[in-house]
Design an enzyme around this catalytic site. Sequence first.
Site, PDB file in Angstrom:
ATOM      1  N   LEU A  38       0.839  -1.186   0.000  1.00 49.85           N
ATOM      2  CA  LEU A  38       0.000   0.000   0.000  1.00 49.85           C
ATOM      3  C   LEU A  38       0.876   1.238   0.000  1.00 49.85           C
ATOM      4  O   LEU A  38       1.937   1.262   0.655  1.00 49.85           O
ATOM      5  CB  LEU A  38      -0.914   0.031   1.229  1.00 49.85           C
ATOM      6  CG  LEU A  38      -1.988  -1.058   1.310  1.00 49.85           C
ATOM      7  CD1 LEU A  38      -2.712  -0.987   2.644  1.00 49.85           C
ATOM      8  CD2 LEU A  38      -2.981  -0.925   0.163  1.00 49.85           C
ATOM      9  N   GLU A  39       0.436   2.274  -0.687  1.00 47.72           N
ATOM     10  CA  GLU A  39       1.223   3.494  -0.781  1.00 47.72           C
ATOM     11  C   GLU A  39       1.429   4.153   0.576  1.00 47.72           C
ATOM     12  O   GLU A  39       2.361   4.938   0.761  1.00 47.72           O
ATOM     13  CB  GLU A  39       0.586   4.488  -1.754  1.00 47.72           C
ATOM     14  CG  GLU A  39      -0.819   4.922  -1.427  1.00 47.72           C
ATOM     15  CD  GLU A  39      -1.892   4.069  -2.080  1.00 47.72           C
ATOM     16  OE1 GLU A  39      -2.958   4.615  -2.402  1.00 47.72           O
ATOM     17  OE2 GLU A  39      -1.673   2.853  -2.276  1.00 47.72           O
TER      18      GLU A  39
END
Length: 538
Positions: free
Chosen positions: A320-321
């Site tokens: 996930l960013e």
Amino acid sequence: MSKLVSAAQAAAMVPDGATVLVDGSGGGVNEPGLVLAALEARFVADGRPTRLTVVHPSGMGNGVGSGIDHFAHEGMVTRAIGGHWSWCPAMQELATSGKIEAYCLPQGVLSHLFRAIAGGRPGVVTHVGLGTFVDPRVEGGRLNARSREALVELLTLRGREYLFYPSFPIDVAIIRGSTADTLGNVSMEAEGLYAEVLSAAQAAKNSSGKVIVQVKRIVPAGSLDPRVVKVPGVIVDAIVVDAAQRLSWLTVDDPSLYGAARVEAAAVAPLPLDARKVIARRAACELRIGDVANLGYGMPDGVATVLAEEGQADAVTFTLEQGHISGIPATGADFGLARNQFAMLDAGYQFDWYDGGGLDIAILSFAQVDAQGNVNVSKFGGRIAGIGGFVNISQGARRVVFVGTFKAGAQRLAIRDGGLQIEAEAPVAKFVAAVEQISFGAGFAHARRMPVLYVTERAVFELTPAGLMLTEVAAGLDVERDVLAQMGFRPAVATPLRRMDPALFGASRMGLRLGAHASSAAIDASSRARVAGAGASS
């Protein structure tokens, strides 16, 4: 002198005309909500502070008045620079009505820009944003006509094009942690992500600004293990304690969402057989064993559920960013959190990896697609959604799969006999002659030699040098009536036109078998090609 202050005292530290950086994430994750509410209360009561510039790298709020919407008062804010806008509808309204200057810049660029500001550097030079609405040749990240100042510039270095995002001073940074000692040292042991808290604090302090930290508890000086301190007290000016601080608006507390506990790999409930599951299944077919992947917000998270149902949950590493490596991504309002992650990084470091090509594949949503293959997720139908990490992810991955229903609005489908029948047509076309805003530019993908697929429940399209090509269609559909006539343009049609796998539409497991990962030599060759094309003209 004690750094412990009330929320009202912290709000009084924000002067008129200040540039205020608020760090956190959507759904109330890492949101310093008590301080933000005190700022709003001060403005409502006293009419101050005024003329603020508000900067936020991620979407923040709960959609009904929290987060960045605490600033959504005429006169309180002059300019807003956000990476994502979905969670703050009141601020969106100020932007769409032209009452404030409004900009949207990529989340990862803002993460890196805070580090540049902290380091006294002139700004960020990157390929991220080329060919999108952030490109100054397009819109320059502007969201309305009132926003005239150029916050992005085009550069040519050694014959290649890049974008330059100039630094600017930060007068106040408002961040959140879990625990602070009386000297201001801050740990984040009960937070679900690190975001940009350290970079934000350093940027403000080195701009001669103030750093305000909201925490859940206070402890004596020297009692924190220095190995868990994320923000040193030497750069903290004020500490606000909120004993009722929640993990997010949805979740009061869950140790499994900040790595203090792990959950058993219980059986994941399969998705119901509907359009979303068909799309998730078809997107999952593009994964390979050993892929490092990013799943975007919304429909893409169904891909992880499909993999679990098919017994392939461990075949791919999801990231996930917000900084998570591996684990089970949370969904809905807790998006950005994860369970059983192997590592949790500062967002800026995650975006370093993404921008440099660390992702094998990204599976992302689309709102509109045009004939050239451009994608819009950021501004449509009079609504500003923003882009978050979308541009960094879509321009950094080796392969991209965009997913979404073929049309928008209510539709009724019958899924049977290995295909589809349209019983009631949806009203709004998503494949349009021209997207309202370019969030992903097909020209950039061509320059990077990036394979791009567009997956819907009715059909699959591929990006070609000439634009979009229809390559697969579901059994049971009339290609002309149910696909081509429902589009705002006529794409090329592959010969032969393949049928989508009947197993995608079946009630039982589809028997998914992922392909082998590319060889190291192939990856190295791909990386060299991508680097060579990173600054190619869009």
